[in-house]
Every structure is written in structure tokens, then in C-alpha cells.
Scaffold this active site. Structure first.
Site, PDB file in Angstrom:
ATOM      1  N   THR A  76      29.836  21.322  22.503  1.00 24.97           N
ATOM      2  CA  THR A  76      29.410  22.469  21.698  1.00 24.97           C
ATOM      3  C   THR A  76      30.082  22.479  20.326  1.00 24.97           C
ATOM      4  O   THR A  76      31.195  21.959  20.155  1.00 24.97           O
ATOM      5  CB  THR A  76      29.773  23.779  22.447  1.00 24.97           C
ATOM      6  OG1 THR A  76      29.589  24.893  21.584  1.00 24.97           O
ATOM      7  CG2 THR A  76      31.229  23.784  22.903  1.00 24.97           C
ATOM      8  N   ASP A  77      29.416  23.111  19.372  1.00 26.33           N
ATOM      9  CA  ASP A  77      30.029  23.273  18.043  1.00 26.33           C
ATOM     10  C   ASP A  77      31.194  24.270  18.073  1.00 26.33           C
ATOM     11  O   ASP A  77      31.995  24.337  17.138  1.00 26.33           O
ATOM     12  CB  ASP A  77      28.979  23.690  16.998  1.00 26.33           C
ATOM     13  CG  ASP A  77      28.293  25.016  17.303  1.00 26.33           C
ATOM     14  OD1 ASP A  77      28.540  25.594  18.400  1.00 26.33           O
ATOM     15  OD2 ASP A  77      27.501  25.475  16.460  1.00 26.33           O
ATOM     16  N   GLU A  78      31.294  25.041  19.170  1.00 27.50           N
ATOM     17  CA  GLU A  78      32.351  26.066  19.233  1.00 27.50           C
ATOM     18  C   GLU A  78      33.750  25.469  19.288  1.00 27.50           C
ATOM     19  O   GLU A  78      34.728  26.168  19.042  1.00 27.50           O
ATOM     20  CB  GLU A  78      32.122  26.995  20.426  1.00 27.50           C
ATOM     21  CG  GLU A  78      30.801  27.732  20.338  1.00 27.50           C
ATOM     22  CD  GLU A  78      30.712  28.971  21.217  1.00 27.50           C
ATOM     23  OE1 GLU A  78      31.727  29.389  21.773  1.00 27.50           O
ATOM     24  OE2 GLU A  78      29.601  29.505  21.317  1.00 27.50           O
ATOM     25  N   TYR A 115      36.294  29.640  26.777  1.00 33.15           N
ATOM     26  CA  TYR A 115      35.179  28.690  26.948  1.00 33.15           C
ATOM     27  C   TYR A 115      35.325  27.502  26.003  1.00 33.15           C
ATOM     28  O   TYR A 115      35.324  26.334  26.429  1.00 33.15           O
ATOM     29  CB  TYR A 115      33.831  29.398  26.708  1.00 33.15           C
ATOM     30  CG  TYR A 115      32.696  28.424  26.436  1.00 33.15           C
ATOM     31  CD1 TYR A 115      32.213  27.596  27.440  1.00 33.15           C
ATOM     32  CD2 TYR A 115      32.122  28.313  25.151  1.00 33.15           C
ATOM     33  CE1 TYR A 115      31.190  26.688  27.188  1.00 33.15           C
ATOM     34  CE2 TYR A 115      31.105  27.417  24.900  1.00 33.15           C
ATOM     35  CZ  TYR A 115      30.641  26.605  25.924  1.00 33.15           C
ATOM     36  OH  TYR A 115      29.637  25.690  25.662  1.00 33.15           O
ATOM     37  N   LYS A 124      36.020  23.468  26.664  1.00 32.05           N
ATOM     38  CA  LYS A 124      35.113  22.395  26.205  1.00 32.05           C
ATOM     39  C   LYS A 124      35.865  21.425  25.288  1.00 32.05           C
ATOM     40  O   LYS A 124      35.645  20.211  25.338  1.00 32.05           O
ATOM     41  CB  LYS A 124      33.898  22.979  25.469  1.00 32.05           C
ATOM     42  CG  LYS A 124      32.922  23.736  26.336  1.00 32.05           C
ATOM     43  CD  LYS A 124      32.232  22.901  27.405  1.00 32.05           C
ATOM     44  CE  LYS A 124      31.214  21.921  26.844  1.00 32.05           C
ATOM     45  NZ  LYS A 124      30.455  21.238  27.927  1.00 32.05           N
TER      46      LYS A 124
HETATM   47  P1  NAD Z   1      23.937  26.848  31.924  1.00 23.76           P
HETATM   48  O1  NAD Z   1      25.023  27.793  32.227  1.00 23.76           O
HETATM   49  O2  NAD Z   1      22.548  27.368  31.753  1.00 23.76           O
HETATM   50  O3  NAD Z   1      23.869  25.738  33.078  1.00 23.76           O
HETATM   51  C1  NAD Z   1      25.005  25.140  33.620  1.00 23.76           C
HETATM   52  C2  NAD Z   1      24.598  24.402  34.890  1.00 23.76           C
HETATM   53  O4  NAD Z   1      25.762  23.739  35.417  1.00 23.76           O
HETATM   54  C3  NAD Z   1      24.073  25.323  35.992  1.00 23.76           C
HETATM   55  O5  NAD Z   1      22.924  24.766  36.587  1.00 23.76           O
HETATM   56  C4  NAD Z   1      25.221  25.375  36.989  1.00 23.76           C
HETATM   57  O6  NAD Z   1      24.797  25.598  38.334  1.00 23.76           O
HETATM   58  C5  NAD Z   1      25.843  23.998  36.807  1.00 23.76           C
HETATM   59  N1  NAD Z   1      27.250  23.960  37.207  1.00 23.76           N
HETATM   60  C6  NAD Z   1      28.240  24.829  36.836  1.00 23.76           C
HETATM   61  N2  NAD Z   1      29.403  24.475  37.421  1.00 23.76           N
HETATM   62  C7  NAD Z   1      29.155  23.355  38.143  1.00 23.76           C
HETATM   63  C8  NAD Z   1      29.959  22.504  38.956  1.00 23.76           C
HETATM   64  N3  NAD Z   1      31.279  22.751  39.148  1.00 23.76           N
HETATM   65  N4  NAD Z   1      29.386  21.431  39.541  1.00 23.76           N
HETATM   66  C9  NAD Z   1      28.067  21.165  39.371  1.00 23.76           C
HETATM   67  N5  NAD Z   1      27.238  21.949  38.630  1.00 23.76           N
HETATM   68  C10 NAD Z   1      27.787  23.025  38.021  1.00 23.76           C
HETATM   69  O7  NAD Z   1      24.407  26.041  30.673  1.00 23.76           O
HETATM   70  P2  NAD Z   1      23.564  25.468  29.426  1.00 23.76           P
HETATM   71  O8  NAD Z   1      23.405  26.531  28.418  1.00 23.76           O
HETATM   72  O9  NAD Z   1      22.380  24.744  29.953  1.00 23.76           O
HETATM   73  O10 NAD Z   1      24.629  24.416  28.843  1.00 23.76           O
HETATM   74  C11 NAD Z   1      24.674  23.093  29.333  1.00 23.76           C
HETATM   75  C12 NAD Z   1      25.755  22.322  28.607  1.00 23.76           C
HETATM   76  O11 NAD Z   1      25.480  22.300  27.216  1.00 23.76           O
HETATM   77  C13 NAD Z   1      27.155  22.914  28.755  1.00 23.76           C
HETATM   78  O12 NAD Z   1      28.080  21.863  28.892  1.00 23.76           O
HETATM   79  C14 NAD Z   1      27.381  23.652  27.449  1.00 23.76           C
HETATM   80  O13 NAD Z   1      28.751  23.698  27.117  1.00 23.76           O
HETATM   81  C15 NAD Z   1      26.601  22.787  26.486  1.00 23.76           C
HETATM   82  N6  NAD Z   1      26.049  23.481  25.303  1.00 23.76           N
HETATM   83  C16 NAD Z   1      25.304  24.613  25.461  1.00 23.76           C
HETATM   84  C17 NAD Z   1      24.745  25.214  24.337  1.00 23.76           C
HETATM   85  C18 NAD Z   1      23.902  26.454  24.452  1.00 23.76           C
HETATM   86  O14 NAD Z   1      23.546  27.035  23.415  1.00 23.76           O
HETATM   87  N7  NAD Z   1      23.526  26.899  25.637  1.00 23.76           N
HETATM   88  C19 NAD Z   1      24.972  24.661  23.062  1.00 23.76           C
HETATM   89  C20 NAD Z   1      25.756  23.513  22.948  1.00 23.76           C
HETATM   90  C21 NAD Z   1      26.284  22.917  24.081  1.00 23.76           C
HETATM   91  O1  DAU Z   2      27.276  27.395  19.660  1.00 21.89           O
HETATM   92  C1  DAU Z   2      26.972  26.838  20.906  1.00 21.89           C
HETATM   93  C2  DAU Z   2      27.244  27.845  22.004  1.00 21.89           C
HETATM   94  O2  DAU Z   2      26.214  28.828  21.920  1.00 21.89           O
HETATM   95  C3  DAU Z   2      27.279  27.231  23.394  1.00 21.89           C
HETATM   96  O3  DAU Z   2      28.363  26.335  23.483  1.00 21.89           O
HETATM   97  C4  DAU Z   2      27.428  28.309  24.480  1.00 21.89           C
HETATM   98  O4  DAU Z   2      27.334  27.725  25.764  1.00 21.89           O
HETATM   99  C5  DAU Z   2      26.298  29.309  24.301  1.00 21.89           C
HETATM  100  O5  DAU Z   2      26.445  30.365  25.241  1.00 21.89           O
HETATM  101  C6  DAU Z   2      26.268  29.854  22.884  1.00 21.89           C
HETATM  102  O6  DAU Z   2      27.461  30.665  22.648  1.00 21.89           O
HETATM  103  P1  DAU Z   2      27.373  32.072  21.858  1.00 21.89           P
HETATM  104  O7  DAU Z   2      28.506  32.897  22.273  1.00 21.89           O
HETATM  105  O8  DAU Z   2      27.164  31.850  20.407  1.00 21.89           O
HETATM  106  O9  DAU Z   2      25.970  32.607  22.465  1.00 21.89           O
HETATM  107  P2  DAU Z   2      25.511  34.068  22.951  1.00 21.89           P
HETATM  108  O10 DAU Z   2      24.058  33.969  23.257  1.00 21.89           O
HETATM  109  O11 DAU Z   2      26.398  34.637  24.001  1.00 21.89           O
HETATM  110  O12 DAU Z   2      25.706  34.947  21.650  1.00 21.89           O
HETATM  111  C7  DAU Z   2      25.052  34.618  20.443  1.00 21.89           C
HETATM  112  C8  DAU Z   2      25.496  35.613  19.391  1.00 21.89           C
HETATM  113  O13 DAU Z   2      24.968  36.907  19.719  1.00 21.89           O
HETATM  114  C9  DAU Z   2      26.983  35.783  19.329  1.00 21.89           C
HETATM  115  O14 DAU Z   2      27.389  35.956  17.973  1.00 21.89           O
HETATM  116  C10 DAU Z   2      27.265  37.040  20.128  1.00 21.89           C
HETATM  117  C11 DAU Z   2      26.010  37.863  19.895  1.00 21.89           C
HETATM  118  N1  DAU Z   2      25.598  38.721  21.022  1.00 21.89           N
HETATM  119  C12 DAU Z   2      25.541  38.172  22.267  1.00 21.89           C
HETATM  120  C13 DAU Z   2      25.148  38.925  23.344  1.00 21.89           C
HETATM  121  C14 DAU Z   2      25.089  38.317  24.739  1.00 21.89           C
HETATM  122  C15 DAU Z   2      25.229  40.054  20.806  1.00 21.89           C
HETATM  123  O15 DAU Z   2      25.262  40.546  19.651  1.00 21.89           O
HETATM  124  N2  DAU Z   2      24.819  40.790  21.883  1.00 21.89           N
HETATM  125  C16 DAU Z   2      24.781  40.294  23.151  1.00 21.89           C
HETATM  126  O16 DAU Z   2      24.418  41.030  24.094  1.00 21.89           O
END
Ligand code: NAD
Ligand code: DAU
Length: 329
Positions: A123-125, A148, A152
Site C-alpha cells: 500500500t501507499d500508506e 495497519y 504493511k
Molecule cells: P480485504 O480485507 O478485502 O481482503 C483480505 C482477504 O484476506 C480476505 O479474503 C481475508 O479473508 C483474507 N485473509 C485475512 N487474513 C488472512 C489469513 N491470516 N490467512 C489467509 N487469508 C486471510 O482486503 P483488500 O482491500 O482486498 O486488500 C488486499 C491487499 O491489498 C492487502 O494486502 C492490502 O494491504 C492491499 N491494498 C489494498 C488497497 C485497498 O484500497 N483496498 C490498496 C493498496 C493495497
Molecule cells: O491507500 C491505500 C489504502 O486505502 C489501503 O492500503 C487500505 O487497505 C484501504 O483500506 C484504504 O485505506 P483508507 O484508510 O484510505 O481507506 P478508507 O476507505 O477507510 O477511507 C478512505 C478515506 O475516507 C479516509 O481519508 C478516511 C475517510 N472515511 C472513511 C470512512 C470509512 C470517512 O470520511 N468516513 C468513513 O466512514
């Protein structure tokens, strides 16, 4: 190629499984997923009769299980993680276990197997928070600020350590915020869409001026696939969506698309340690992999809204079901 996709029943993992099977007719896919609250086998039900697909329920921290599966594949694409920042603020333990120990368990298994390619989805975080100007790139120093992102960041370091120490053929991607089908409705965009569809208010943290760079999930999947096939071993690639928006702008657009008034916005207490702005310079991926995000934000947002409109059963089961104890909004 036979690919192990960890976390393939989650949001991005699901989209990536469909991408691989669609784009690479020779590929076979094994999903290893623990099915936590965020994993949903229903996402993959259309593949139950697909001979190129196998689902294994299990934990990436289970050494024996991981070792036995990794021996059967050519590549691992590692998505499995605890992924929601707000949850990590309440309780970080599972984040450390899955994101750090789980990643090392996979790396150990790859090391003992014969030449398994490992791609780590990050992630970019990990880079922290930006001011008004500038963007993250591969050389940006790590500065994670939530449990989180710290977990990562640790996993990224372990993956790089496996390359330098054991010569493991790894790559890493650091991507910005994804949106699209199958996203669990605790994340901002699906929460906003589904709350609007239910006639509820949408919580907006703080002043709503935090900025995220939104990427349509299929563009992220294409980027990971490009790295898996054409990326340079040992390298990191930043992936972004070219769509920086304040949270307020995103929410206003969703309200407009769904015909809702601004009264739907409920300003709430800010997230602890809320990162102000993320932005990505993805020119390395553009130049080396010929990859760039193709989906304009409005187009992707409309596709996402349409998906949630037509998949009410999917998200209503989540919102009304076993997960309601953890969904407070
Ligand atoms: P998600 O939470 O939707 O899915 C995570 C999946 O991993 C689920 O299916 C869960 O059951 C599985 N899981 C969790 N713990 C586990 C374990 N111990 N063993 C096996 N499976 C397990 O997550 P996502 O949003 O699809 O993110 C996927 C990946 O991409 C993560 O590594 C996250 O850090 C990264 N990522 C997410 C975003 C985003 O915006 N969602 C952006 C950049 C990177
Ligand atoms: O940048 C990549 C990341 O993006 C991933 O690594 C994470 O897995 C993914 O969850 C996401 O993280 P964020 O914290 O940025 O996403 P989230 O959807 O939780 O929130 C997006 C923005 O919206 C953030 O600035 C917080 C705000 N927010 C979020 C929620 C859930 C609100 O204002 N209200 C809300 O209810």
C-alpha cells in the site's frame, strides 16, 4: 503458470482471480484464504465448476499448509491481509499476526520450494502522509503512521530482506486506494453508496478535506499482472489512479449520482492519526511496464454504483448478517 493467490476471497484478490482466468487461458489459480469477516466465498461461486481454479480455506500463518501449497505453484501473489485502518486503531494484534508473521511464513515456504516467484501487494500508506504538494514514489522514505500501515511496512521490509538475503525472486507494489465491485462495505466508497441506497446518512471524518488517489480495482489488477510478468526481480513499483479527490468531493459525487441531498452527510469525529493526503507518481511502472490506469474516476465510480445497485443481496447479507457487530455505521 500456476498461481497461488492469497486472500483471493477478499476485494482485490477476487478481482485479480477473475482477471487472471480471463486474461491468461493457460493459467491455473489456487486461492488460499482464511475467510475472515472480509473474505467471502460467494465472490468466487461462479468458479465452482472451473477446472483451472481451486479454493483452499486456511491461514497464511499455518506453516505446514502453506508449505504444501507453495510447492505446487510457480508464483505467489500475496494479497491476504487485515486491510482496514479503523480496525487496526481499535485492535492491532491480528494485523501483526497476518500481515507480518503470515508474510514471513509465505516467504519461508517459497525459500524451501524450487524457484517460486513472489509478488507482494502493498500500500501507499507505508509512505506516511503528504502536504499539499508532492507525491510518493519508489524512493520515498517509509513513514507509516497507523498500526495497519506499520504492519504493511514491516511486511515490505521482510519481502525485500528475503530478496537480499536469500535471493528470492520477489517484486513489491505500493498502490493507492482501490474502489470497485466486491469491496467490503466498511471502506469509504462502498459504505457511502450502500448507506445512500438504504436511506442512511454517510459519516465524513473530520473536515472531509483528506485526499486519496482513487484507482479502479481492475486497473490495479492489470498493474500487478504486468509486474508479475514483466517486472524486474527485486524491484518495487508504485501504482496509482491519477484521481486525487478530497473525501468530501468523492461523497458529493456519490450523492449526486444517487440523487441524494447534502443533508445525507454526517460530519463525525476524525480518525485518530488520519493521514492528510496520498498521491502517487507511477512513472516507473509507466516507463518500465507500459502500464497506466485506464479508468477515469467518474466512469469507474458509475460502474461501482451500478454494481452495488445490482448486488443488493451481496452487501445486505454483509450489513445485516454476522458482521453487523463490527460494522458500526
Ligand atoms: P480485504 O480485507 O478485502 O481482503 C483480505 C482477504 O484476506 C480476505 O479474503 C481475508 O479473508 C483474507 N485473509 C485475512 N487474513 C488472512 C489469513 N491470516 N490467512 C489467509 N487469508 C486471510 O482486503 P483488500 O482491500 O482486498 O486488500 C488486499 C491487499 O491489498 C492487502 O494486502 C492490502 O494491504 C492491499 N491494498 C489494498 C488497497 C485497498 O484500497 N483496498 C490498496 C493498496 C493495497
Ligand atoms: O491507500 C491505500 C489504502 O486505502 C489501503 O492500503 C487500505 O487497505 C484501504 O483500506 C484504504 O485505506 P483508507 O484508510 O484510505 O481507506 P478508507 O476507505 O477507510 O477511507 C478512505 C478515506 O475516507 C479516509 O481519508 C478516511 C475517510 N472515511 C472513511 C470512512 C470509512 C470517512 O470520511 N468516513 C468513513 O466512514
Amino acid at each position: 503458470m500456476k498461481v497461488l493467490v492469497t486472500g483471493g476471497a477478499g476485494f482485490i484478490g477476487t478481482n485479480f482471480v477473475y482477471h487472471l482466468l480471463r486474461m491468461h487461458p493457460q493459467d491455473e489459480v489456487i486461492v488460499l484464504d482464511k475467510l475472515t469477516y472480509a473474505g467471502n466465498l460467494e465472490n468466487l461461486k461462479s468458479l465452482s465448476a472451473e477446472p483451472r481454479f481451486l479454493f483452499v480455506k486456511g491461514d497464511i500463518c499455518n506453516r505446514d499448509l502453506v508449505q504444501s501449497i507453495v510447492q505446487k505453484v510457480d508464483a505467489v501473489v500475496h494479497f491476504a491481509a487485515e486491510s482496514h485502518v479503523d480496525r487496526s486503531i481499535v485492535d492491532a494484534q491480528t494485523f501483526l499476526m497476518t500481515n507480518i508473521i503470515g508474510t514471513q511464513t509465505l516467504l519461508d515456504a517459497c525459500r524451501t520450494a524450487k524457484s517460486v516467484r513472489f509478488h507482494h501487494v502493498s500500500t501507499d500508506e507505508v509512505f506516511g502522509s503528504l502536504g499539499i504538494r508532492g507525491s510518493f514514489r519508489e524512493s520515498t522514505a517509509y513513514d507509516p503512521r497507523s498500526p495497519y500501515s506499520a504492519s504493511k511496512a514491516a511486511s515490505d521490509h521482510l519481502v525485500r530482506a528475503a530478496f537480499h538475503t536469500h535471493n528470492l525472486p520477489i517484486t513489491i507494489s505500493n498502490c493507492s486506494n482501490n474502489y470497485g465491485p466486491y469491496c467490503f462495505p466498511e471502506k469509504f466508497i462502498p459504505l457511502a453508496i450502500t448507506n445512500c441506497l438504504e436511506g442512511k446518512k454517510v459519516p465524513l471524518y473530520g473536515d472531509g478535506m483528506n485526499v486519496r488517489d482513487w484507482i479502479f480495482v481492475e486497473d490495479h489488477c492489470a498493474g500487478i499482472d504486468a509486474i508479475l510478468r514483466r517486472g524486474k526481480i527485486g524491484e518495487t513499483y508504485c501504482l496509482g489512479g491519477r484521481s486525487e479527490r478530497t473525501n468530501r468531493e468523492v461523497l458529493q459525487q456519490i450523492l449526486f449520482e444517487l440523487g441524494k441531498s447534502e443533508d445525507t452527510i454526517e460530519c463525525v469525529t476524525d480518525r485518530l492519526g488520519h493521514d492528510r493526503r496520498y498521491a502517487i507518481d507511477f512513472s516507473k511502472a509507466e516507463q518500465e511496464l507500459n502500464w497506466s490506469p485506464e479508468t477515469p474516476f467518474l466512469h469507474g465510480l458509475r460502474r461501482t454504483i451500478e454494481w452495488y445497485r445490482t448486488h443488493e443481496d451481496w452487501w445486505k447479507r454483509i450489513k445485516n448478517g454476522d458482521n453487523q457487530n463490527v460494522l458500526k455505521k
